[in-house]
Motif scaffolding. Sequence first.
Motif, mmCIF file in Angstrom:
data_model
loop_
_atom_site.group_PDB
_atom_site.id
_atom_site.type_symbol
_atom_site.label_atom_id
_atom_site.label_comp_id
_atom_site.label_asym_id
_atom_site.label_seq_id
_atom_site.Cartn_x
_atom_site.Cartn_y
_atom_site.Cartn_z
ATOM 1 N N VAL A 104 35.226 44.612 48.914
ATOM 2 C CA VAL A 104 36.510 43.983 49.215
ATOM 3 C C VAL A 104 36.532 43.465 50.658
ATOM 4 C CG1 VAL A 104 39.001 44.348 49.383
ATOM 5 C CG2 VAL A 104 37.690 45.440 47.537
ATOM 6 N N LEU A 105 37.029 42.241 50.827
ATOM 7 C CA LEU A 105 37.198 41.638 52.152
ATOM 8 C C LEU A 105 38.667 41.540 52.546
ATOM 9 C CD1 LEU A 105 34.586 38.727 51.934
ATOM 10 C CD2 LEU A 105 34.306 40.974 53.020
ATOM 11 N N ASP A 106 39.550 41.412 51.550
ATOM 12 C CA ASP A 106 40.982 41.304 51.835
ATOM 13 C C ASP A 106 41.761 41.859 50.653
ATOM 14 O OD1 ASP A 106 43.273 40.682 53.261
ATOM 15 O OD2 ASP A 106 43.342 38.592 52.602
ATOM 16 N N VAL A 107 42.989 42.313 50.914
ATOM 17 C CA VAL A 107 43.820 42.893 49.862
ATOM 18 C C VAL A 107 45.272 42.579 50.160
ATOM 19 C CG1 VAL A 107 44.157 45.130 51.013
ATOM 20 C CG2 VAL A 107 44.217 44.998 48.507
ATOM 21 N N THR A 108 46.074 42.511 49.124
ATOM 22 C CA THR A 108 47.513 42.326 49.281
ATOM 23 C C THR A 108 48.217 42.938 48.086
ATOM 24 O OG1 THR A 108 49.218 40.722 49.895
ATOM 25 C CG2 THR A 108 47.751 40.112 48.094
ATOM 26 N N TRP A 109 49.542 43.102 48.199
ATOM 27 C CA TRP A 109 50.352 43.658 47.114
ATOM 28 C C TRP A 109 50.964 42.514 46.314
ATOM 29 C CZ3 TRP A 109 50.858 49.066 46.732
ATOM 30 C CH2 TRP A 109 50.381 49.784 47.835
ATOM 31 N N SER A 110 50.793 42.543 45.003
ATOM 32 C CA SER A 110 51.504 41.593 44.149
ATOM 33 C C SER A 110 52.804 42.200 43.642
ATOM 34 C CB SER A 110 50.632 41.165 42.967
ATOM 35 O OG SER A 110 50.271 42.281 42.175
ATOM 36 N N GLN A 111 52.855 43.535 43.582
ATOM 37 C CA GLN A 111 54.048 44.298 43.241
ATOM 38 C C GLN A 111 53.949 45.630 43.972
ATOM 39 O OE1 GLN A 111 54.875 44.498 38.966
ATOM 40 N NE2 GLN A 111 53.552 42.739 38.630
ATOM 41 N N THR A 112 54.985 46.455 43.872
ATOM 42 C CA THR A 112 54.922 47.746 44.553
ATOM 43 C C THR A 112 53.868 48.663 43.942
ATOM 44 O OG1 THR A 112 56.710 48.542 43.136
ATOM 45 C CG2 THR A 112 57.315 47.761 45.318
ATOM 46 N N ASP A 113 53.460 48.417 42.707
ATOM 47 C CA ASP A 113 52.478 49.277 42.055
ATOM 48 C C ASP A 113 51.207 48.531 41.667
ATOM 49 O OD1 ASP A 113 53.583 47.716 40.095
ATOM 50 O OD2 ASP A 113 54.350 49.369 38.878
ATOM 51 N N ARG A 114 50.992 47.360 42.253
ATOM 52 C CA ARG A 114 49.818 46.561 41.876
ATOM 53 C C ARG A 114 49.312 45.779 43.080
ATOM 54 N NH1 ARG A 114 47.764 45.800 36.882
ATOM 55 N NH2 ARG A 114 49.476 47.121 36.186
ATOM 56 N N LEU A 115 47.986 45.715 43.206
ATOM 57 C CA LEU A 115 47.368 45.010 44.324
ATOM 58 C C LEU A 115 46.350 43.999 43.818
ATOM 59 C CD1 LEU A 115 47.313 48.390 45.104
ATOM 60 C CD2 LEU A 115 47.157 47.308 47.343
ATOM 61 N N VAL A 116 46.098 42.989 44.647
ATOM 62 C CA VAL A 116 45.052 42.010 44.375
ATOM 63 C C VAL A 116 44.042 42.103 45.511
ATOM 64 C CG1 VAL A 116 44.496 39.603 43.928
ATOM 65 C CG2 VAL A 116 46.736 40.503 43.265
ATOM 66 N N ALA A 117 42.776 42.305 45.157
ATOM 67 C CA ALA A 117 41.700 42.429 46.144
ATOM 68 C C ALA A 117 40.688 41.324 45.901
ATOM 69 C CB ALA A 117 41.028 43.791 46.038
ATOM 70 N N VAL A 118 40.135 40.791 46.993
ATOM 71 C CA VAL A 118 39.126 39.737 46.880
ATOM 72 C C VAL A 118 37.929 40.097 47.749
ATOM 73 C CG1 VAL A 118 40.841 37.949 46.411
ATOM 74 C CG2 VAL A 118 40.136 38.383 48.774
ATOM 75 N N GLY A 119 36.789 39.509 47.402
ATOM 76 C CA GLY A 119 35.608 39.817 48.197
ATOM 77 C C GLY A 119 34.332 39.303 47.584
ATOM 78 N N THR A 120 33.328 40.186 47.567
ATOM 79 C CA THR A 120 31.962 39.786 47.218
ATOM 80 C C THR A 120 31.460 40.393 45.923
ATOM 81 O OG1 THR A 120 31.028 41.645 48.478
ATOM 82 C CG2 THR A 120 31.410 39.581 49.671
ATOM 83 N N ALA A 121 32.308 41.110 45.177
ATOM 84 C CA ALA A 121 31.861 41.773 43.953
ATOM 85 C C ALA A 121 31.265 40.758 42.983
ATOM 86 C CB ALA A 121 33.012 42.521 43.294
ATOM 87 N N LEU A 122 30.063 41.029 42.485
ATOM 88 C CA LEU A 122 29.343 40.110 41.626
ATOM 89 C C LEU A 122 30.137 39.844 40.345
ATOM 90 C CD1 LEU A 122 26.721 38.511 41.192
ATOM 91 C CD2 LEU A 122 25.781 40.538 40.052
ATOM 92 N N GLY A 123 30.459 38.582 40.113
ATOM 93 C CA GLY A 123 31.183 38.198 38.910
ATOM 94 C C GLY A 123 32.664 38.541 38.938
ATOM 95 N N ARG A 124 33.108 39.251 39.973
ATOM 96 C CA ARG A 124 34.513 39.668 40.052
ATOM 97 C C ARG A 124 35.032 39.502 41.486
ATOM 98 N NH1 ARG A 124 34.960 45.500 38.461
ATOM 99 N NH2 ARG A 124 33.011 45.659 39.599
ATOM 100 N N PRO A 125 35.020 38.292 41.996
ATOM 101 C CA PRO A 125 35.466 38.098 43.383
ATOM 102 C C PRO A 125 36.963 38.311 43.573
ATOM 103 C CG PRO A 125 35.075 35.983 42.339
ATOM 104 C CD PRO A 125 34.593 37.025 41.374
ATOM 105 N N VAL A 126 37.724 38.291 42.466
ATOM 106 C CA VAL A 126 39.159 38.584 42.509
ATOM 107 C C VAL A 126 39.429 39.704 41.510
ATOM 108 C CG1 VAL A 126 41.504 37.680 42.247
ATOM 109 C CG2 VAL A 126 39.666 36.170 43.054
ATOM 110 N N GLN A 127 40.060 40.782 41.968
ATOM 111 C CA GLN A 127 40.347 41.915 41.097
ATOM 112 C C GLN A 127 41.786 42.375 41.296
ATOM 113 O OE1 GLN A 127 36.879 44.775 40.544
ATOM 114 N NE2 GLN A 127 36.322 43.893 42.516
ATOM 115 N N VAL A 128 42.390 42.799 40.204
ATOM 116 C CA VAL A 128 43.766 43.294 40.219
ATOM 117 C C VAL A 128 43.740 44.767 39.838
ATOM 118 C CG1 VAL A 128 46.091 43.031 39.280
ATOM 119 C CG2 VAL A 128 44.617 41.019 39.559
ATOM 120 N N ALA A 129 44.315 45.616 40.685
ATOM 121 C CA ALA A 129 44.273 47.060 40.464
ATOM 122 C C ALA A 129 45.672 47.651 40.549
ATOM 123 C CB ALA A 129 43.364 47.735 41.494
#
Length: 609
Positions: free
Chosen positions: A519-544
């Motif tokens: 992960v290189l950067d992260v932000t909140w899309s909701q109070t219980d959900r985040l969006v992370a971006v970075g270098t993960a192979l095949g998954r540069p954008v992930q929602v957790a």
Amino acid sequence: MTGGSRRRSPSRRSARPARAVLAAVLGLVALLPAGCATVPGSSDVTVLRRVGDPAEPSAPPGPARGAGPLEIVRGWILASGSTAERHSAARAFLSPATAGSWDDGASPTVVSDRVDTTFVAGSGQSPDASVRVRADKLGVLRPDGAFVADPGTVDVTVRLTQDNGVWRIADLPPGTIVRRTDLRANTRPVRIWFQAAVGGAPVAETRYLATSPARSVASRVLDELLSGPSEDLRGAALSALPAGAMLRSAVGTSADGVTTVDLTRIGPVDALDEARRTEIAQQIVLTLAGVGIDRVAPSVDGEPLVEGRTELGVGDVLAALPPVVRERPDLPSGNTASTAATPPALVVTGGRVLTVPDPSTATTNGPDLVTGVDDARSASLSPDGRDVAVVGNGLDGMRLWVGRTGAAATPSPVAGRVVSRPSWTPDGTEVWTVVDGTPVRAVRGAGGALTPVALDTAPLAGYGPPSTLRLSPDGTKVALVSGGRVLIATVIRDTGGGARLGPVRVLRPGPVGEALAGVLDVTWSQTDRLVAVGTALGRPVQVASVDGLELDSPTTTNLTPPVTAVAAAPERPTLVVDQGGLWSLPASGGDVWSSVPGGSNSSVPAYPG
């Protein structure tokens, strides 16, 4: 309803008693066709995967005639998906003695979607056999419905015996093994609303509620509310409901469609001051809104909870909140017109702070949102959109600036070699950032100037220096990026204006493919959900999900990794920056990312907050 900064009485609960709301939750409900040998002595592996066939039975009626040990264990796992009559379908795969003693109510273990079953070496000869069950463990679902991340490996052995040619399970661990997709299918995430320990603003916590029986959902969600906030919110949130409060009767619905909630064991209703009763009503109404109930008649021992109000809706409780709280995007909608315009997203590009163009129109970036900063590197609007915090670069390094939108910014004492993108508290009174690997908190004075104040970050020791941070929309949590991992910590405040970080945990650790990494950067899309971006192979954008249960990847079409920056907000497009520039994905999802004019591979977007 909230008033100024105040802390709840110690009598208000912050710990929850054990409850058995999900006492008999779920098992594995999908199975691949047999690919293993079903004769004793085979060492082949059977992989359980979600088939997605709606015609596939959720629970078989019982063991097939002549079924071998592997088939019996697979059948037990499959039948555990049916919780009816304390897993009666699953008990059909057990010996009579084991069926009577199996503890199916223990906390379910949640695992990834792949579960392997193999014979234990040297096993399988009649009249006994042992089958090994292995899976990647994600965590456990507590009896109160909260998911607790606890990554590891599930590796258990199930022993079977044969009687008159019939195989049955004779020994197995307590509880059930639940795949993540099956948990999704059989529960619903519900936000339970509490109160901030200081200030009293609404604070939500996610619980997973069994979807059946549907007729008791309202009562069960209120049981969760009555149990109080979890350990994760210790020090950050409390309940206005007195200890010992309970439902006097089952939740009902009147002839005109109003949900009736009658409480007891909280003392005479007139012994509670108006603010306390209003806060209790707020928690009840906001929580029930999460299960589709918008009209509530709360009472205590038959008497209206709020004097003069026999019925309350979401709009009523929101109206009692201060405007800066009422407009928070994480709160349920009261179906009332907002008095505030939605602040725009911004992007820092080419050293300027600009508005992100509306993709539905032909508008451009427009004029600079703030002036006076020659080389802006990142920025964030305050939640109400009136102020801008900007990180500028100069000969002496980076510095945090702040000013009114459309006016000149003023430099602050917050400076260092590297200063991360700023993040505002929900009330707009503080700005947080990371300076040379150390989280910094700055408070706004009467004239709007920023002053650094103490922030206890001792729990971060051992995790490595963070590179960025973002406060959650309700201000009770902070997400940080350190060494490619996302860290989550509770923000604990005191009545003297101090703040500290609570216990820190890594969000979604685990094996490759199941972990949130790179992960290189992260932000909140909701109070219980985040969006992370970075270098993960095949998954540069992930929602957790903030509890670590969910980890999904949206489309990557048009993106060129690595993805270096992200901005997200409820019901608004997700913005990311990759090697080709600035991109947007609608809040409803989509198949491709759309290019946003004016961006570059060094742009940094941000939504207010």
